[in-house]
Scaffold this active site. Sequence first.
Site, short mmCIF file in Angstrom:
data_model
loop_
_atom_site.label_atom_id
_atom_site.label_comp_id
_atom_site.label_asym_id
_atom_site.label_seq_id
_atom_site.Cartn_x
_atom_site.Cartn_y
_atom_site.Cartn_z
N ALA A 198 3.09 -6.12 6.23
CA ALA A 198 4.10 -7.06 5.76
C ALA A 198 3.94 -8.44 6.40
O ALA A 198 4.27 -9.45 5.78
CB ALA A 198 5.50 -6.51 6.06
N LYS A 246 10.22 2.41 -4.31
CA LYS A 246 8.93 2.80 -4.88
C LYS A 246 8.44 4.15 -4.38
O LYS A 246 7.33 4.57 -4.70
CB LYS A 246 7.88 1.73 -4.56
CG LYS A 246 8.29 0.33 -4.97
CD LYS A 246 7.33 -0.71 -4.47
CE LYS A 246 7.84 -2.11 -4.74
NZ LYS A 246 6.96 -3.16 -4.20
N SER A 270 -1.57 -4.27 -2.92
CA SER A 270 -2.18 -5.51 -2.45
C SER A 270 -2.30 -5.56 -0.93
O SER A 270 -3.23 -6.16 -0.40
CB SER A 270 -1.36 -6.70 -2.95
OG SER A 270 -0.02 -6.60 -2.48
N THR A 308 2.33 -5.04 -3.87
CA THR A 308 3.14 -4.03 -3.19
C THR A 308 2.23 -3.33 -2.18
O THR A 308 1.02 -3.54 -2.15
CB THR A 308 3.70 -3.01 -4.19
OG1 THR A 308 4.65 -2.18 -3.52
CG2 THR A 308 2.62 -2.13 -4.76
N GLY A 350 4.65 7.96 -4.19
CA GLY A 350 4.89 6.52 -4.20
C GLY A 350 3.97 5.88 -5.21
O GLY A 350 2.91 6.42 -5.54
#
Length: 277
Positions: A197, A75, A165, A43, A86
């Site tokens: 991303a 989250k 990550s 995440t 978060g």
Amino acid sequence: VAHNMWLLRASQSALLRGRSPSVSLATTSFTRSFSSPSSWHGTTILSVRREGKVVIIGDGQVSMGSTVIKGNARKVRRLGSECIAGFAGSTADAITLFERLEERLEEHKGQLLRSCVELAKAWRTDKYLHKLDAVMIVADKDVTFTLTGNGDVLDSADGVVAVGSGGQYALSAARALMTVPGIDAEAIGRRAMAIAADICVYTNSNFTMESITVDPATGKPVLNTLLPPPSSPSSAPDISTVTIPASSSSSDTSSIIPPSGPSLSHDAAPKLASALS
């Protein structure tokens, strides 16, 4: 290290006595703290503070190994009426920690630093909380903290902090964007998360963002849930405006679409049919 040395000495002693060692270093499992980057779950959570505004943004992907379980998980959430947070890690463990932190905030009347320190103490020493597998970013209108199961309460030096990550990619991109004038915290967060991303396979582009701004009239924090910007309209052509020309070799007059304008007369219709045949 001390545990490994003990196992090695025990194995050597057993071999000297002519016995097979009862403890194997290769099969011994060790518990690793969640604060280690190598054990972070897939995440990315990013917090950016700039010009009186702080945002926390997170992606929505939930992964189990190499499989995507869910793509729209939330989250990032609010804590009370003045804080946002978060998490990365186990959802159930993070919700438990959120509830404990909310209790501390109510107990200490909204003092985020003191509440985080008390939670970190309990998280490290309590035999039940110590097993919770998560890491958190919490913020109010003044400060941003990172909380881990090792008892760490880390403040952000430059207003940017990230975990997960893909946290290092988002952190690097956000710090680079902080040097660009004219970009607010929301834009920095979205651009940095988009870069993360694109790089991290455990992070998607389904972002959730919470922000805190200060009301200039009252000086109190105002919490907002920021929605993603509207997508650009599709560039695909409108099928209703496309005219398909009729083939000259076709003898089926029913497939011909007459041009717009006055309709054909009764005398012109037979002539047109005979000409096409």
